[in-house]
Motif scaffolding. Structure first.
Motif, PDB file in Angstrom:
ATOM      1  N   ALA A   1       0.886  -1.180   0.000  1.00  0.00           N
ATOM      2  CA  ALA A   1       0.000   0.000   0.000  1.00  0.00           C
ATOM      3  C   ALA A   1       0.913   1.216   0.000  1.00  0.00           C
ATOM      4  CB  ALA A   1      -0.899   0.001   1.225  1.00  0.00           C
ATOM      5  N   GLY A   2       0.470   2.284  -0.652  1.00  0.00           N
ATOM      6  CA  GLY A   2       1.322   3.472  -0.729  1.00  0.00           C
ATOM      7  C   GLY A   2       0.617   4.609  -1.438  1.00  0.00           C
ATOM      8  N   LYS A   3       1.443   5.532  -1.956  1.00  0.00           N
ATOM      9  CA  LYS A   3       0.901   6.721  -2.635  1.00  0.00           C
ATOM     10  C   LYS A   3       1.557   6.871  -3.993  1.00  0.00           C
ATOM     11  CE  LYS A   3      -0.411  10.192   0.718  1.00  0.00           C
ATOM     12  NZ  LYS A   3      -0.049  11.391   1.433  1.00  0.00           N
ATOM     13  N   ILE A   4       0.783   7.341  -4.963  1.00  0.00           N
ATOM     14  CA  ILE A   4       1.363   7.615  -6.279  1.00  0.00           C
ATOM     15  C   ILE A   4       2.224   8.881  -6.165  1.00  0.00           C
ATOM     16  CG2 ILE A   4       0.886   8.181  -8.701  1.00  0.00           C
ATOM     17  CD1 ILE A   4      -0.030   5.340  -8.007  1.00  0.00           C
ATOM     18  N   GLU A   5       3.489   8.718  -6.504  1.00  0.00           N
ATOM     19  CA  GLU A   5       4.438   9.843  -6.414  1.00  0.00           C
ATOM     20  C   GLU A   5       4.453  10.627  -7.729  1.00  0.00           C
ATOM     21  OE1 GLU A   5       6.273  10.259  -3.646  1.00  0.00           O
ATOM     22  OE2 GLU A   5       7.980  11.511  -4.237  1.00  0.00           O
ATOM     23  N   SER A   6       4.443   9.890  -8.855  1.00  0.00           N
ATOM     24  CA  SER A   6       4.358  10.565 -10.157  1.00  0.00           C
ATOM     25  C   SER A   6       3.872   9.570 -11.203  1.00  0.00           C
ATOM     26  CB  SER A   6       5.709  11.164 -10.563  1.00  0.00           C
ATOM     27  OG  SER A   6       6.670  10.150 -10.635  1.00  0.00           O
TER      28      SER A   6
ATOM     29  N   GLY B   1      -0.486  11.517  -5.812  1.00  0.00           N
ATOM     30  CA  GLY B   1      -1.167  11.725  -4.531  1.00  0.00           C
ATOM     31  C   GLY B   1      -2.223  10.676  -4.220  1.00  0.00           C
ATOM     32  N   ASP B   2      -2.630   9.875  -5.195  1.00  0.00           N
ATOM     33  CA  ASP B   2      -3.632   8.821  -4.923  1.00  0.00           C
ATOM     34  C   ASP B   2      -3.098   7.856  -3.869  1.00  0.00           C
ATOM     35  OD1 ASP B   2      -5.289   9.836  -6.857  1.00  0.00           O
ATOM     36  OD2 ASP B   2      -5.004   8.201  -8.303  1.00  0.00           O
ATOM     37  N   GLU B   3      -3.939   7.516  -2.900  1.00  0.00           N
ATOM     38  CA  GLU B   3      -3.577   6.500  -1.907  1.00  0.00           C
ATOM     39  C   GLU B   3      -4.073   5.167  -2.448  1.00  0.00           C
ATOM     40  OE1 GLU B   3      -5.026   7.668   1.939  1.00  0.00           O
ATOM     41  OE2 GLU B   3      -3.555   9.299   2.044  1.00  0.00           O
TER      42      GLU B   3
END
Ligand SMILES: NC(=O)c1ccc[n+]([C@@H]2O[C@H](COP(=O)([O-])OP(=O)(O)OC[C@H]3O[C@@H](n4cnc5c(N)ncnc54)[C@H](OP(=O)(O)O)[C@@H]3O)[C@@H](O)[C@H]2O)c1
Length: 336
Positions: free
Chosen positions: A79-84, A95-97
């Motif tokens: 699980a994480g966040k879209i960085e680019s 920024g999407d989780e």
């Protein structure tokens, strides 16, 4: 970036945190900041190169590296966040989780990973932490995939063998949500946890043989490599389904005969781990039908301990490695 790497096959001590080059995404890929990854049995098997099912040893060894691993960073579920995002990506945004799988690329044991946007990467359930969300894809996707194949009906009797593991703990909850009566088989330490998440009956495999209990089932979902194929088939009611998560080649061949010439079905499959299935799991989690059972969360520096925990088999649920402790002092707790 930091990553947990292994440069040789061996004990958990071969896992080391090292600085590695941060990869760049292609036009159809996304760069993901990993917050947490599940430490799976499969990661431990790849690290040690010891597998329960022996028949694919040689092809796998050639694929993974004959003398030492080719792919140094393990981790298939995160699980994480879209960085680019690459310029051709339209389904995900910075920024999407998210949570998802890296498929055979692995790499979730690092602070960042690049993956094609077409992979199974979907919005994280709003009501889970990143550490909880990382515990969902492996167990949830595999359990859902198999259980859908069994077309379980309300009130059916279902037995889940290996119920306390990553896949089993989701299988118990999903089966209950499908309206079945569930018998769980695992070791005694997991009985309380399994009853809490919905098991109606429990067998301790270390002291009881469920195949000799006299009870029969409409569906048996079997995660255990050493199970007796014929004993499980005998336990099935008419039109019963035997779902084999860990079959031997001989069992796969026998399954063709069972499914063709009897009124029972024996089913084996590799779960496709699709985005549609992960979205279905997200929905079930958000309405409170199922939840990941997290045993313990370890920091990136404790990866060897996380693998030892997976291998000692005393865990109650899923082991997670948090990649966040390097960026902040926040150390998520344990929700077991
Ligand atoms: N077909 C597919 O697509 C697919 C995909 C992923 C995984 N798999 C396979 O599915 C299996 C389960 O995966 P997982 O990640 O859920 O593993 P896991 O987390 O290690 O869970 C296995 C569970 O089975 C229990 N167990 C061990 N021996 C048993 C026995 N003789 N009788 C009953 N329970 C027993 C273990 O309990 P103790 O801890 O007390 O021993 C553990 O709770 C793995 O072997 C994996 O290779 C198949």
């Amino acid at each position: 970036m930091k990553a947990i790497v292994y440069t040789e096959y061996g004990t958990p001590d071969v896992l080391q945190v090292k600085e590695v080059e941060k990869t760049k995404h292609k036009d159809d890929e996304v760069l993901i900041r990993i917050h947490a990854a599940e430490a799976t049995k499969a990661d431990c098997e790849m690290r040690s190169f010891k597998f329960a099912v022996k028949w694919f040893w040689l092809p796998l060894r050639i694929a993974m590296g004959l003398t030492r691993p080719k792919n140094l960073v393990l981790g298939g579920y995160f699980a994480g966040k879209i960085e680019s995002t690459g310029k051709d990506v339209s389904n995900l945004e910075k920024g999407d989780e998210i949570f998802g799988t890296t498929k055979l690329r692995m790499g979730a044991y690092g602070e960042y990973v690049c993956l094609p946007a077409s992979y199974t990467i979907v919005p994280k359930p709003y009501n889970l932490t990143f550490e909880e969300a990382a515990a969902v894809p492996l167990g949830g996707l595999n359990a859902l995939h198999f259980l859908r194949k069994a077309n379980i009906q309300n009130g059916e009797q279902v037995l889940i063998n290996g119920a306390g593991g990553s896949i089993g703990s989701f299988a118990v909850q999903i089966t209950k949500a499908m309206g079945a009566e569930v018998a769980a088989v695992d070791s005694a330490a997991k009985e309380e946890m399994l009853r809490r998440i919905g098991a109606d009956h429990f067998f301790d495999y270390t002291t009881e043989d469920f195949t000799k209990s006299g009870q029969t089932y409409d569906v048996i979902f079997d995660m255990v490599a050493q199970s007796s194929y014929s004993a499980c088939i005998k336990l099935l009611n008419p039109k019963g389904r035997y779902l084999m998560g860990n079959p031997r080649i001989s069992d796969m061949l026998r399954s063709v005969i069972t499914s063709s010439f009897t009124d029972k079905m024996a089913i084996f499959a590799f779960a496709g781990e699709t985005a549609e299935e992960l979205l279905a799991l997200k929905e079930m989690i958000e309405v409170g039908k199922i939840k990941p059972i997290v045993d313990q969360v370890y920091s990136i520096d404790q990866a060897a301990d996380a693998h030892r925990r997976v291998e000692t088999e005393q865990r109650l649920g899923i082991v997670v490695i948090s990649m966040r402790s390097h960026q902040s002092n926040e150390m998520p707790g344990h929700n077991g």
